[in-house]
Design an enzyme around this catalytic site. Structure first.
Site, PDB file in Angstrom:
ATOM      1  N   HIS A  91       0.905  -1.178   0.077  1.00 42.42           N
ATOM      2  CA  HIS A  91       0.082  -0.038  -0.187  1.00 42.42           C
ATOM      3  C   HIS A  91       0.805   1.376   0.024  1.00 42.42           C
ATOM      4  O   HIS A  91       1.684   1.482   0.871  1.00 42.42           O
ATOM      5  CB  HIS A  91      -0.934  -0.159   1.151  1.00 42.42           C
ATOM      6  CG  HIS A  91      -1.855   1.103   1.473  1.00 42.42           C
ATOM      7  ND1 HIS A  91      -1.788   1.860   2.585  1.00 42.42           N
ATOM      8  CD2 HIS A  91      -2.853   1.663   0.387  1.00 42.42           C
ATOM      9  CE1 HIS A  91      -2.861   2.850   2.376  1.00 42.42           C
ATOM     10  NE2 HIS A  91      -3.335   2.510   1.176  1.00 42.42           N
ATOM     11  N   HIS A 139      -0.935  10.863  -1.979  1.00 42.31           N
ATOM     12  CA  HIS A 139      -2.367  10.526  -1.267  1.00 42.31           C
ATOM     13  C   HIS A 139      -3.301  11.701  -1.106  1.00 42.31           C
ATOM     14  O   HIS A 139      -4.422  11.804  -1.606  1.00 42.31           O
ATOM     15  CB  HIS A 139      -2.167   9.619  -0.214  1.00 42.31           C
ATOM     16  CG  HIS A 139      -3.402   9.141   0.465  1.00 42.31           C
ATOM     17  ND1 HIS A 139      -4.020   9.835   1.295  1.00 42.31           N
ATOM     18  CD2 HIS A 139      -4.153   8.184   0.157  1.00 42.31           C
ATOM     19  CE1 HIS A 139      -5.106   9.255   1.829  1.00 42.31           C
ATOM     20  NE2 HIS A 139      -5.149   8.177   1.058  1.00 42.31           N
TER      21      HIS A 139
END
Length: 289
Positions: A39, A81
């Site tokens: 991730h 992100h």
């Protein structure tokens, strides 16, 4: 697309997934039929969404990495992100008068000046926010595979077309690479757009649609990728009972699983993949070490 009778046991479901997965061939770091996805790279061990994080994933022996794509003020695709630069860079120090420091309000050249590593560790001082082009070159260099998230598409009209164009220019939409790429988003409309523009690309919806909605989602998404806390064995079985747009059973990649007990529990639901900041911990929990 049609509903099928689902296998009665988790083992049978996992076996079917191994044969029919859009990402099933030669998956380094996988455990049985369960794909392990790093991730934002191996983000427990290097600053997230940087070249260092995907290098670390490769060093640990994992081929699948996940990232997030957004767009700068002057139209460059970058890998980060948050929609703000504040958390993972030194933007407050470099540009103190420009709060709230949104990605879309800075040019690519301005973002390239920022330190995206010191917040994580002094050892990573000077690490930069990569452009998507730079990131794809490193993924290719590392022989990795990519779960690419189109982040906040409502902020960036046309980002789906732009992302696909860049991927095409980097040869990531040819037959050789299509098995190494999944494009996902929390926006169903964004994934519909990707599927419409490039039907051959494997796509994933981030979230857990109701069972009654799965038939519709299966028209444009190959995977349903929910938070692990929203899952149950029954829901995973329901997802597997539909064929996606490429004529294969829908798959489930669950996020974000970072400890051994949770990894074993969620894998036992029959999911096809686990997205994790600690891929080595998940691999060990599932018995490959």
């Amino acid at each position: 697309m049609h509903a099928r009778v689902v296998a009665a046991t988790a083992a049978a479901v996992l076996g079917t997934a191994a044969l029919l997965s859009p990402a099933s061939d030669a998956r380094a770091g996988d455990v049985g039929a369960t794909t392990v996805i790093a991730h934002r790279g191996a983000s427990a061990y290097a600053p997230e969404n940087t070249l260092a994080s995907i290098d670390k994933a490769a060093q640990l022996g994992f081929s699948w990495v996940e990232n997030d794509v957004q767009r700068t003020k002057d139209g460059e695709l970058v890998v980060i992100h948050d929609d703000s630069l504040q958390r993972t860079t030194n933007v407050e120090q470099v540009f103190p008068g420009r709060a709230p420091w949104k990605v879309k309000d800075f040019t690519a050249a301005e973002i390239a000046r920022l330190d995206a590593g010191s917040w994580y560790s002094p050892a990573y001082a000077g690490t930069r926010v990569p452009t998507l082009k730079e990131y794809m070159c490193q993924v290719e260099h590392n022989h990795e595979k990519l779960l690419l998230e189109i982040k906040n598409p409502e902020l960036y009209p046309g980002i789906e077309q732009q992302t696909l164009k860049l991927l095409g220019n980097q040869s990531w939409l040819d037959q050789k690479h299509l098995g190494r790429l999944i494009v996902q988003s929390f926006s169903a409309d964004s994934i519909r757009t990707v599927h419409k523009l490039r039907p051959a690309v494997t796509t994933a919806y981030l979230g857990a649609p109701g069972v009654a909605q799965l038939r519709d989602y299966a028209r444009f998404a190959d995977l349903i990728n929910p938070s692990y806390g929203s899952l149950s064995p029954a829901y995973v079985s329901a997802v597997h009972s539909f064929d996606g747009p490429h004529g294969k059973p829908l798959e489930v990649f669950a996020w974000t699983v970072n400890d051994a007990p949770t990894a074993r529990k969620v894998a036992g639901y029959g999911v096809d993949g686990l997205i994790t900041n600690k891929p080595d911990v998940v691999r060990a929990a599932l018995g490959s070490d």
